[in-house]
Scaffold this active site. Structure first.
Site, PDB file in Angstrom:
ATOM      1  N   ARG A  87       0.866  -1.184   0.000  1.00  0.00           N
ATOM      2  CA  ARG A  87       0.000   0.000   0.000  1.00  0.00           C
ATOM      3  C   ARG A  87       0.897   1.227   0.000  1.00  0.00           C
ATOM      4  NH1 ARG A  87      -2.875   3.066   4.355  1.00  0.00           N
ATOM      5  NH2 ARG A  87      -5.056   3.333   3.748  1.00  0.00           N
ATOM      6  N   SER A 156     -12.791  -3.686  -0.849  1.00  0.00           N
ATOM      7  CA  SER A 156     -13.031  -3.110   0.487  1.00  0.00           C
ATOM      8  C   SER A 156     -14.511  -2.831   0.650  1.00  0.00           C
ATOM      9  CB  SER A 156     -12.326  -1.756   0.623  1.00  0.00           C
ATOM     10  OG  SER A 156     -10.981  -1.933   0.854  1.00  0.00           O
ATOM     11  N   LYS A 185      -6.432   5.172   8.377  1.00  0.00           N
ATOM     12  CA  LYS A 185      -7.127   5.598   7.163  1.00  0.00           C
ATOM     13  C   LYS A 185      -7.586   7.038   7.322  1.00  0.00           C
ATOM     14  CE  LYS A 185     -10.312   3.935   3.785  1.00  0.00           C
ATOM     15  NZ  LYS A 185     -11.368   3.023   3.399  1.00  0.00           N
TER      16      LYS A 185
HETATM   17  N1  TZP Z   1      -9.597   0.263   5.576  1.00  0.00           N
HETATM   18  C1  TZP Z   1     -10.481   0.241   6.594  1.00  0.00           C
HETATM   19  S1  TZP Z   1      -9.713   0.523   8.077  1.00  0.00           S
HETATM   20  C2  TZP Z   1      -8.194   0.645   7.333  1.00  0.00           C
HETATM   21  C3  TZP Z   1      -8.317   0.490   5.970  1.00  0.00           C
HETATM   22  C4  TZP Z   1      -7.229   0.562   4.979  1.00  0.00           C
HETATM   23  C5  TZP Z   1      -6.929   0.908   8.082  1.00  0.00           C
HETATM   24  C6  TZP Z   1      -6.598  -0.157   9.061  1.00  0.00           C
HETATM   25  O1  TZP Z   1      -5.388   0.130   9.715  1.00  0.00           O
HETATM   26  P1  TZP Z   1      -5.146  -0.178  11.269  1.00  0.00           P
HETATM   27  O2  TZP Z   1      -3.876   0.597  11.558  1.00  0.00           O
HETATM   28  O3  TZP Z   1      -4.928  -1.662  11.440  1.00  0.00           O
HETATM   29  O4  TZP Z   1      -6.331   0.355  12.026  1.00  0.00           O
END
Ligand code: TZP
Ligand code: MG
Length: 270
Positions: A87, A156, A185
């Site tokens: 990513r 997603s 995010k």
């Molecule tokens: N999509 C929904 S939550 C998220 C993404 C890309 C981020 C999740 O990251 P983390 O640090 O595990 O909460």
């Protein structure tokens, strides 16, 4: 290996090499990496083509991202990741491509799946196993025809209805969340909680009941820690995607191992 066989490997710990330019820079400074120590020169020679007159700063940043990307991939795999996603939200596509080309053989050598976030073109160019698309990225049908059967397509989803829709449309696996609050995010969708995850598991199973392919695996995401991984596993997630709680842990490999263990995954098993 068929796409069906590959997708059954979406289980346990789904790791993300989440590279942001400023974090990669801090990390390399903090750990005093020499580029020669990391084997980066060979990688640059093997994978990185000539760039049309890059600024010096851009070139250094690319090297740092390559070092950090390869290192993090190795750590996640050492902790038992069955899937590794790359990513890179804030890098030019050429840099994304170079890092993807360097990380792909590392992931494949460990017998894991390599997924590229957002960019189907990058996924195809480096021979990734799949691409992960959000609700605002290329739609599933368009991605399916552009990938011509060569890629798993993960979508997603942020509500049980979205999850059922993507499953019905033939997504190979689903990301679902945020299950818990996240700061990774920017502008996240509403938190779904464990109840939301349970509802998504049921909705996906009902939506795919008559389909020969069965229900796609659900990857829970958002605010998951190694401690919470058991809870999402018990709710029916096939895998947990944990970004910050693993990537920022003092021992990345140990944190990854704890997530994988919540799914009963044997470390080192493909
Ligand atoms: N999509 C929904 S939550 C998220 C993404 C890309 C981020 C999740 O990251 P983390 O640090 O595990 O909460
Ligand atoms: Mg996306």
């Amino acid at each position: 290996m068929s796409a069906g066989a590959r997708v059954t490997r979406v289980r346990g710990f789904y790791g993300v090499v989440d590279l942001r330019p400023e974090l990669a820079l801090e990390h390399v400074r903090g750990h005093g990496h020499g580029l020669e120590q990391s084997g980066i020169e060979g990688v640059l020679a093997a994978h990185v083509g000539k760039v049309d007159g890059p600024a010096h700063g851009t070139e250094r940043e690319r090297e740092r991202l390559l070092v950090r990307g390869m290192e993090l991939a190795r750590q996640l795999l050492g902790g038992g990741a069955g899937v590794v996603q790359l990513r890179m939200k804030r890098s030019p596509v050429r840099v994304f491509l170079d890092v993807a080309a360097a990380v792909q053989p590392i992931v494949h050598a460990a017998g894991a799946l390599f997924i590229v976030n957002d960019r189907l073109d990058v996924a195809l160019a480096v021979g990734a196993d799949g691409v992960h698309l959000g609700q605002d990225d290329l739609p599933l049908d368009a991605a399916r025809s552009a990938a011509a059967g060569q890629l798993l397509i993960g979508i997603s989803t942020h509500s049980p209805a979205q999850a059922a829709f993507a499953a019905r449309g033939g997504a190979d696996y689903l990301g679902f969340g945020p299950v818990y609050a996240t700061s990774t995010k920017e502008d996240p969708d509403p938190v779904q909680g464990i109840d939301g995850l349970l509802a998504a598991v049921s909705a996906v199973s009902a939506a795919t009941a008559g389909m020969g392919s069965g229900a796609p695996p659900i990857v829970a995401i958002g605010g998951i820690t190694p401690e919470l991984a058991r809870e999402v596993a018990a709710a029916g997630a096939a895998a947990a995607c944990v970004i910050s709680a693993v990537n920022s842990a003092p021992d990345v490999t140990a944190a990854a191992r704890r997530v994988a263990a919540a799914f009963g995954r044997r470390i080192g098993a493909p």
